[in-house]
Design a protein around this motif. Structure first.
Motif, PDB file in Angstrom:
ATOM      1  N   LEU A 173       9.214  22.737 -82.022  1.00 53.95           N
ATOM      2  CA  LEU A 173       8.495  21.345 -81.716  1.00 53.95           C
ATOM      3  C   LEU A 173       7.143  21.801 -81.773  1.00 53.95           C
ATOM      4  O   LEU A 173       6.572  22.829 -81.486  1.00 53.95           O
ATOM      5  CB  LEU A 173       8.862  20.860 -80.333  1.00 53.95           C
ATOM      6  CG  LEU A 173      10.313  20.774 -80.088  1.00 53.95           C
ATOM      7  CD1 LEU A 173      10.541  19.944 -78.616  1.00 53.95           C
ATOM      8  CD2 LEU A 173      11.029  19.707 -81.110  1.00 53.95           C
ATOM      9  N   HIS A 174       6.401  20.723 -82.372  1.00 57.86           N
ATOM     10  CA  HIS A 174       4.917  20.565 -82.065  1.00 57.86           C
ATOM     11  C   HIS A 174       4.250  20.916 -80.598  1.00 57.86           C
ATOM     12  O   HIS A 174       5.180  20.555 -79.756  1.00 57.86           O
ATOM     13  CB  HIS A 174       4.301  19.541 -82.720  1.00 57.86           C
ATOM     14  CG  HIS A 174       4.102  19.480 -84.298  1.00 57.86           C
ATOM     15  ND1 HIS A 174       5.061  20.218 -85.231  1.00 57.86           N
ATOM     16  CD2 HIS A 174       3.201  19.036 -85.096  1.00 57.86           C
ATOM     17  CE1 HIS A 174       4.748  20.008 -86.507  1.00 57.86           C
ATOM     18  NE2 HIS A 174       3.636  19.357 -86.400  1.00 57.86           N
ATOM     19  N   LYS A 175       3.160  21.527 -80.454  1.00 52.75           N
ATOM     20  CA  LYS A 175       2.958  21.709 -79.170  1.00 52.75           C
ATOM     21  C   LYS A 175       1.820  20.665 -78.647  1.00 52.75           C
ATOM     22  O   LYS A 175       1.009  20.614 -79.613  1.00 52.75           O
ATOM     23  CB  LYS A 175       2.555  23.065 -79.134  1.00 52.75           C
ATOM     24  CG  LYS A 175       3.342  24.238 -79.352  1.00 52.75           C
ATOM     25  CD  LYS A 175       4.587  24.150 -78.467  1.00 52.75           C
ATOM     26  CE  LYS A 175       5.655  25.259 -78.949  1.00 52.75           C
ATOM     27  NZ  LYS A 175       6.879  25.161 -78.191  1.00 52.75           N
ATOM     28  N   ARG A 176       1.830  20.309 -77.598  1.00 54.63           N
ATOM     29  CA  ARG A 176       0.644  19.562 -76.952  1.00 54.63           C
ATOM     30  C   ARG A 176      -0.498  20.242 -76.932  1.00 54.63           C
ATOM     31  O   ARG A 176      -0.735  21.307 -76.339  1.00 54.63           O
ATOM     32  CB  ARG A 176       1.260  18.977 -75.659  1.00 54.63           C
ATOM     33  CG  ARG A 176       0.144  18.337 -75.033  1.00 54.63           C
ATOM     34  CD  ARG A 176       0.697  17.751 -73.616  1.00 54.63           C
ATOM     35  NE  ARG A 176       1.099  18.881 -72.643  1.00 54.63           N
ATOM     36  CZ  ARG A 176       1.857  18.895 -71.673  1.00 54.63           C
ATOM     37  NH1 ARG A 176       1.531  17.755 -70.898  1.00 54.63           N
ATOM     38  NH2 ARG A 176       2.045  19.788 -70.817  1.00 54.63           N
ATOM     39  N   VAL A 177      -1.473  19.648 -77.610  1.00 49.15           N
ATOM     40  CA  VAL A 177      -2.961  20.312 -77.649  1.00 49.15           C
ATOM     41  C   VAL A 177      -4.046  19.474 -76.937  1.00 49.15           C
ATOM     42  O   VAL A 177      -5.123  19.764 -76.515  1.00 49.15           O
ATOM     43  CB  VAL A 177      -3.450  20.594 -79.001  1.00 49.15           C
ATOM     44  CG1 VAL A 177      -2.658  21.784 -79.690  1.00 49.15           C
ATOM     45  CG2 VAL A 177      -3.340  19.353 -79.769  1.00 49.15           C
ATOM     46  N   SER A 189      -1.414  17.686 -93.630  1.00 47.68           N
ATOM     47  CA  SER A 189      -1.440  16.232 -92.889  1.00 47.68           C
ATOM     48  C   SER A 189      -0.371  15.977 -91.773  1.00 47.68           C
ATOM     49  O   SER A 189      -0.598  15.216 -90.901  1.00 47.68           O
ATOM     50  CB  SER A 189      -1.128  15.102 -93.784  1.00 47.68           C
ATOM     51  OG  SER A 189      -0.130  15.140 -94.388  1.00 47.68           O
ATOM     52  N   THR A 190       0.855  16.735 -91.866  1.00 47.98           N
ATOM     53  CA  THR A 190       1.638  16.619 -90.817  1.00 47.98           C
ATOM     54  C   THR A 190       1.498  17.843 -89.730  1.00 47.98           C
ATOM     55  O   THR A 190       2.576  17.739 -88.743  1.00 47.98           O
ATOM     56  CB  THR A 190       3.296  16.829 -91.311  1.00 47.98           C
ATOM     57  OG1 THR A 190       3.072  17.892 -92.185  1.00 47.98           O
ATOM     58  CG2 THR A 190       3.521  15.598 -92.427  1.00 47.98           C
ATOM     59  N   ALA A 232       0.585  19.727 -82.320  1.00 51.65           N
ATOM     60  CA  ALA A 232       0.094  20.334 -83.404  1.00 51.65           C
ATOM     61  C   ALA A 232       1.113  21.607 -83.699  1.00 51.65           C
ATOM     62  O   ALA A 232       1.751  21.800 -82.767  1.00 51.65           O
ATOM     63  CB  ALA A 232      -1.346  21.131 -83.008  1.00 51.65           C
ATOM     64  N   ALA A 233       1.480  21.774 -84.975  1.00 55.15           N
ATOM     65  CA  ALA A 233       2.350  22.877 -85.128  1.00 55.15           C
ATOM     66  C   ALA A 233       1.963  23.902 -84.468  1.00 55.15           C
ATOM     67  O   ALA A 233       0.862  24.309 -84.495  1.00 55.15           O
ATOM     68  CB  ALA A 233       2.152  23.026 -86.895  1.00 55.15           C
ATOM     69  N   PRO A 234       2.949  24.848 -84.179  1.00 51.23           N
ATOM     70  CA  PRO A 234       2.753  25.975 -83.072  1.00 51.23           C
ATOM     71  C   PRO A 234       1.515  26.930 -83.731  1.00 51.23           C
ATOM     72  O   PRO A 234       0.863  27.209 -82.748  1.00 51.23           O
ATOM     73  CB  PRO A 234       3.958  26.731 -83.108  1.00 51.23           C
ATOM     74  CG  PRO A 234       5.193  25.695 -83.275  1.00 51.23           C
ATOM     75  CD  PRO A 234       4.337  24.642 -84.305  1.00 51.23           C
TER      76      PRO A 234
END
Length: 460
Positions: free
Chosen positions: A330-334, A378-379, A435-437
């Motif tokens: 999963l993407h991480k919260r930044v 972009s992703t 964001a991607a890890p």
């Protein structure tokens, strides 16, 4: 004397058969212990032959293939329960509500036994038109989506098995059920019936709060006295909706708070929202290449397979692999913005159309790429924000018999009043950037990231 006849006689002697809906078999079976089907947690749902005939149709059985919480199972492993189970729970609640409300002379005078049966069927079929991942898809507000009401009407068409069972086994026209689910006509009885199905203390919330809490493995949605709340049900002052008596005040307060905490800790948990955001962006990029009307009739498994096949060679393939592939990533919260900490920027982003959020994310990706001196796809950066529509506010009246007056619950409850004076959504639904890890590690501790978002949002 056969057991059923004995129970019927016993209830008659006890005065139970003076109930206005005494001829409805499912209400009788709830009291007398007739045929049933069991669902968690220890609920015995009346399962008469005519209920079985509805449940066994292909149109209803498809709900077995649609999970209630969709992507939440990536974070809460037990949350794999289906809309099939939920529908049976809502049906059980409808029977309990009708048993209680039938004791209210005003309700019984407004909703006749046939309409009570229509309400029961509408409760069982209320999610009929939903498709896999319905809520995150609808939250995007895309213009070319078929409404789920259209699917409900199609599944209830006169020539479909479900429509025929309604007519033959229940003496109910499919149009009567659809009119409760999606208002087409108006009457006091219909408003009252819709209030039972969709309102501040409706049978849907009564089930999903407890059921979602149970399967997610958290206590928050079960910390209210559902039996006490049901026992306090009565008709509001206008006669077209539900209210509660004073004895249900505490139970109602706890239900309000249970809903608040379930949104805060489960439905809008940051990791659940990361998964939801990844799915939404994937669907947004792919949906014009899909036959949505056909796609939405598939099982959840088949929808995932179709999306992943369509995504091959596209930028969102990695998002879907992270969600549904062999390894969860999963993407991480930044960044997280709330109304009370960063009100200006929160308001600038929250409630924007989804297409605009995608544009903001693209501009932000370009800026991050420049600042870090590396390529950012972009992703790789995704923005999650509250959708345009708001949650239903908890507005219900409480009846004080000594005064013979109705008061808004918020007037007599400090708990409800505190929530009523603020916007529910603004406090449980945050604006978040994921964001991607690998990128998330590079962005850790970059305070200027908030300024970059501000600029990207202002120019989109």
């Amino acid at each position: 004397m056969p057991r059923t006849e004995f129970l019927y006689y016993f209830l008659q002697v006890c005065g139970k058969m003076s109930h206005p809906y005494r001829a409805i078999p499912e209400l009788f079976d709830l009291q007398a212990g007739g045929p049933l089907i069991r669902i968690p947690h220890q609920l015995d749902v009346p399962f008469t032959p005519r209920v079985r005939s509805l449940v066994d149709t292909a149109e209803f059985q498809r709900l077995r293939q649609i999970t209630q919480l969709g992507l939440a199972a990536r974070i809460y492993p037990g949350a794999t329960h289906t809309r099939f189970e939920h529908a049976l729970g809502v049906f059980h609640n409808a029977i309990q509500y009708l048993w209680q409300l039938g004791k209210d002379a005003r309700f019984a005078a407004t909703v006749d036994p046939h309409q009570a049966e229509v309400l029961m069927v509408a409760a069982l079929l209320h999610d009929l038109g939903h498709w896999p991942f319905c809520h995150p898809i609808e939250d995007m507000g895309l213009a070319d989506l078929p409404p789920h009401e259209q699917f409900a009407a199609e599944f209830l068409a006169p020539d479909r098995e479900l429509g025929m069972v309604l007519r033959d086994e229940w003496n109910i026209q499919p149009e009567e059920v659809l009119d409760v689910l999606v208002a087409k006509t108006d009457s006091t009885a219909l408003r009252l019936m819709r209030s039972v199905l969709s309102g501040p203390i409706d049978i849907d919330k009564m089930d999903y709060l407890e059921r979602d809490s149970l399967h997610a493995g958290v206590p928050y949605g079960r910390n209210f006295d559902r039996a006490r709340l049901i026992q306090s049900l009565l008709v509001n002052e206008a006669g077209d909706g539900l209210a509660i008596s004073a004895k249900g005040k505490t139970a109602a307060e706890l239900m309000v708070f249970a809903r608040y905490v379930m949104f805060s800790e489960v439905y809008w948990h940051h990791a659940v929202r990361s998964a939801t955001c990844m799915f939404a962006r994937s669907f947004f990029e792919l949906h014009q290449s899909l036959d949505l009307k056909s796609l939405f009739k598939l099982s959840e498994f088949d929808v995932i397979r179709e999306l992943r096949q369509t995504a091959v060679g596209t930028p969102v393939a990695s998002l879907l692999d992270g969600l549904f592939g062999a390894k969860r990533q999963l993407h991480k919260r930044v960044l997280e913005l709330s109304l009370y900490q960063t009100p200006d920027l929160y308001r600038q982003v929250a409630g924007r159309p989804y297409r605009e959020l995608v544009n903001v994310a693209r501009r932000l990706s370009e800026r991050v790429s420049q600042e870090l001196g590396c390529e950012v796809q972009s992703t790789d950066l995704l923005i999650d924000a509250p959708p345009l529509h708001k949650e239903v506010e908890f507005k219900v009246s409480i009846y004080h018999p000594k005064e013979r007056r109705y008061h808004a619950l918020s007037e007599v409850s400090p708990v409800v009043n505190a929530l009523a004076r603020t916007q529910f959504d603004d406090y449980v639904k945050r604006v978040r950037l994921f964001a991607a890890p690998p990128l998330a590690k590079q962005l850790a501790g970059r305070r200027e990231f908030t300024d970059w978002l501000d600029e990207a949002s202002a120019h989109s």
